[in-house]
Motif scaffolding. Structure first.
Motif, PDB file in Angstrom:
ATOM      1  N   ARG A 103       0.832  -1.205   0.000  1.00 35.49           N
ATOM      2  CA  ARG A 103       0.000   0.000   0.000  1.00 35.49           C
ATOM      3  C   ARG A 103       0.861   1.247   0.000  1.00 35.49           C
ATOM      4  O   ARG A 103       1.798   1.365   0.799  1.00 35.49           O
ATOM      5  N   GLY A 152      -8.455  -1.598  -5.167  1.00 34.31           N
ATOM      6  CA  GLY A 152      -8.841  -2.051  -3.834  1.00 34.31           C
ATOM      7  C   GLY A 152      -8.033  -1.372  -2.748  1.00 34.31           C
ATOM      8  O   GLY A 152      -7.508  -0.260  -2.924  1.00 34.31           O
ATOM      9  N   GLU A 153      -7.892  -2.052  -1.632  1.00 35.63           N
ATOM     10  CA  GLU A 153      -7.229  -1.466  -0.464  1.00 35.63           C
ATOM     11  C   GLU A 153      -5.747  -1.235  -0.699  1.00 35.63           C
ATOM     12  O   GLU A 153      -5.147  -0.315  -0.151  1.00 35.63           O
TER      13      GLU A 153
END
Length: 208
Positions: A122, A150-151
């Protein structure tokens, strides 16, 4: 003005050319800028390369995907073309970037790479993801890197010798500016990977 009319005609000509080619998609706002056109036509050339790949090309790709060492004569016998015709088609596929390279497939465990993990990465937003990717590319343990929705921002396939080596890789990834956190999924067993590309199903060839 005449200048505005000329600009409109250029836009219309380019738009009509796209319509004739049968390609319809949203046009970016900066398309009419020189850099925008350069990027746009690079992408268009790639799309056209795919559009121009026919069933015979697909059969040649599938044959060489299973064994890249096969002679053109052998491939020609399988697909029903002469050696020269196969050679010419392969050359065009290389020129268009459809075939990127000829390589080998190595059994990782035979060279000591016994530990595989997928690492979700991330970005913290401090720097752009495109600035993080080159740092990950430079790490030999990162075999694949995918930008994902997404995350998380990236999904990396990492292959190392053992679990402790993976830990060292994770420390190195987390030290990259812009990386906020990682989540790792360790592979227990690989059922299959590195499959040869078989394009028969793309063209509706269900008979094999």
């Amino acid at each position: 003005s005449s200048k505005a009319t000329a600009t409109a005609q250029v836009r219309c000509t380019r738009a009509c050319a796209l319509k004739i080619a049968g390609i319809f998609f949203p046009l970016p706002n900066n398309l009419w800028k020189p850099q925008g056109f350069r990027n746009f036509y690079q992408n268009l050339a790639f799309m056209q390369a795919n559009i121009q790949t026919d069933d015979m090309d697909a059969r040649i790709i599938s044959a060489l995907g299973a064994d890249g060492r096969r002679s053109y004569a052998d491939v020609g016998t399988e697909v029903g073309l002469s050696t020269a015709a196969v050679h010419e088609r392969v050359k065009k596929l290389l020129d268009k970037g459809v075939i990127r390279r000829f390589s080998i497939s190595v059994a990782p465990e035979r060279v000591g790479l016994n530990f595989t993990a997928f690492v979700a990465i991330r970005n913290d937003g401090g720097i752009h993801c495109r600035d993080v990717a080159p740092r990950l590319r430079a790490m030999p343990q990162v075999q694949e890197l995918h930008s994902v929705a997404g995350e998380y921002d990236f999904l990396a396939k990492v292959r190392t010798t053992h679990a402790r080596a993976l830990e060292d890789v994770l420390y190195e990834i987390k030290a990259i500016a812009g990386v906020a956190r990682t989540t790792s999924t360790v592979v227990l067993n690989t059922e299959f990977e590195d499959r040869p590309l078989d394009l028969g199903w793309v063209n509706g060839d269900k008979g094999g």
